[in-house]
Design an enzyme around this catalytic site. Structure first.
Site, mmCIF file in Angstrom:
data_model
loop_
_atom_site.group_PDB
_atom_site.id
_atom_site.type_symbol
_atom_site.label_atom_id
_atom_site.label_comp_id
_atom_site.label_asym_id
_atom_site.label_seq_id
_atom_site.Cartn_x
_atom_site.Cartn_y
_atom_site.Cartn_z
ATOM 1 N N GLU A 1 -1.734 -2.531 -7.801
ATOM 2 C CA GLU A 1 -2.733 -3.080 -7.218
ATOM 3 C C GLU A 1 -3.250 -1.647 -6.372
ATOM 4 O O GLU A 1 -2.593 -0.789 -6.314
ATOM 5 C CB GLU A 1 -2.407 -3.816 -5.864
ATOM 6 C CG GLU A 1 -1.294 -3.364 -4.926
ATOM 7 C CD GLU A 1 -1.772 -2.255 -3.868
ATOM 8 O OE1 GLU A 1 -3.078 -2.544 -3.558
ATOM 9 O OE2 GLU A 1 -0.835 -1.907 -3.174
ATOM 10 N N HIS B 1 -4.649 -5.427 -1.327
ATOM 11 C CA HIS B 1 -5.378 -5.192 0.014
ATOM 12 C C HIS B 1 -6.363 -6.647 0.324
ATOM 13 O O HIS B 1 -7.295 -6.410 0.013
ATOM 14 C CB HIS B 1 -6.114 -3.864 0.050
ATOM 15 C CG HIS B 1 -5.347 -2.593 0.131
ATOM 16 N ND1 HIS B 1 -4.373 -2.304 -1.021
ATOM 17 C CD2 HIS B 1 -4.928 -1.907 1.226
ATOM 18 C CE1 HIS B 1 -3.870 -1.288 -0.609
ATOM 19 N NE2 HIS B 1 -4.254 -0.739 0.668
ATOM 20 N N SER C 1 0.905 -1.344 0.247
ATOM 21 C CA SER C 1 0.172 0.002 0.153
ATOM 22 C C SER C 1 0.771 1.146 0.139
ATOM 23 O O SER C 1 1.647 1.490 -0.866
ATOM 24 C CB SER C 1 -0.776 0.074 1.060
ATOM 25 O OG SER C 1 -2.004 0.977 0.930
#
Length: 347
Positions: free
Chosen positions: A245, A316, A141
């Protein structure tokens, strides 16, 4: 699960102070540098480089999870600091990372979680000390900023994988061990599970362009990566495998950010493309006939005529790969596989 875009949105003005800082970075591209493999009894440094650790029990759960893997844990000095939504002042968050790399008793470094704030500390990291003390550095992230920044400045292979607050289930643990403890040239493929269905429904691979491609794995969170463009912390993407992502993004934002990568020239340079999961990224509700993720791939990735697929266990999600940033790999877009050319760590 933290919504990374929320922290980017609420703190973008405070991040503008980076423009007035003195950047310290390598003028020449560093050679690829691999860290040593982890082993039982090693010490993992646990740090909070972004979002604050509000709940001490969450940190304790992370510590117990790492101890269950056979590691000792050393907490960063400022792990419980708070400065608004950040885990303390920029200088202190950076100091924890610098100290962990300098500390000879620490064998690997893991972020507790993401959020927002890592890009703010990129100019404050001691890249010479990091390069002299190569260690496993892992997270995902918002941690993408550190993974990409450290690799670009030092050549150290970093790892897009679990954070301390992740779900340490068997899939994630097995991938973590194979990559960082067993030092295997791992082949990453999605789990095959039909359940009570006639065919696989979850974790399917969507092939955008068939074929195989070879290159250095570079990427991470799409939003974070796109916000780094134009900075000295972006590596050379020529002949790389770009993996991405994201979480909690409307499709038009995904479209906008991939377009940014496109017009910045990055998509034309890569040899292959992998999109993991865009968790909670539904078609936009505001307009009739919203585009879908498949439409975005058809518009921007399909015309590249380079091997590409989506659906990999990156992002995630509970079940996640540990993906090395900066190491050469081969992708097979039809099979949805990522195979390393060599071990990512030194035994």
């Amino acid at each position: 699960m933290l919504n990374r875009r929320h922290f980017l949105h609420t703190s973008i003005l405070s991040g503008l102070g980076l423009a007035n800082m003195n950047f310290k970075f390598s003028e020449e591209k560093a050679a690829t540098l691999k860290p040593a493999a982890l082993k039982p009894g090693d010490t993992i440094g646990l740090v909070c480089p972004a979002y604050s650790a509000f709940i001490k029990e969450d940190v304790q759960v992370a510590i117990e999870s790492l101890e269950a893997l056979g590691f000792k844990v050393k907490k960063g000095k400022h792990i419980f600091d708070r400065y608004g939504y950040l885990a303390g002042k920029d200088e202190d968050r950076a100091a924890d990372i610098n100290q962990m790399f300098a500390d000879k008793s620490v064998n690997g470094i893991m972020a507790m979680h993401g959020g927002w704030g890592c890009a703010r500390i990129l100019p404050l990291l001691d890249y010479k000390t990091i390069q002299r003390n190569p260690k496993v550095f892992i997270g995902y992230s918002d941690i993408t900023a550190l993974l990409i920044g450290i690799y670009s400045q030092t050549g150290l292979v970093t790892f897009h994988g679990p954070v301390g607050s992740s779900s340490w289930n068997s899939f994630s643990v097995d991938n973590f061990k194979s990559m960082l403890i067993d030092a295997q040239p791992v082949r990453m493929t999605n789990p095959v599970k039909k359940g009570d269905n006639l065919t696989q429904v979850e974790d399917r691979i969507y092939t955008i362009n068939v074929g195989k491609a070879k290159g250095r794995l570079l990427g991470g969170n799409l939003t974070v990566l796109s916000h780094l463009l134009g900075s000295p912390y972006v590596p050379d993407f020529k002949n790389s495998i770009l993996f991405l992502e994201d979480v909690g993004e409307d499709i038009y934002r995904v479209d906008r950010m991939i377009t940014q990568l496109k017009i910045a020239g990055i998509l034309n340079q890569i040899s292959g493309f992998v999109f993991g999961k865009c968790t909670d990224c539904p078609p936009s509700k505001g307009g009739f006939g919203s585009l879908t993720m498949e439409d975005i791939f058809e518009d921007h990735i399909k015309p590249l005529q380079k091997p590409a697929f989506s659906g990999a266990m990156i992002g995630h999600i509970k079940d996640k790969f540990t993906v090395p940033v900066g190491l050469e790999a081969t992708i097979d877009a039809e099979k949805g596989s990522i195979e390393l050319s060599e071990a990512a760590v030194n035994k």
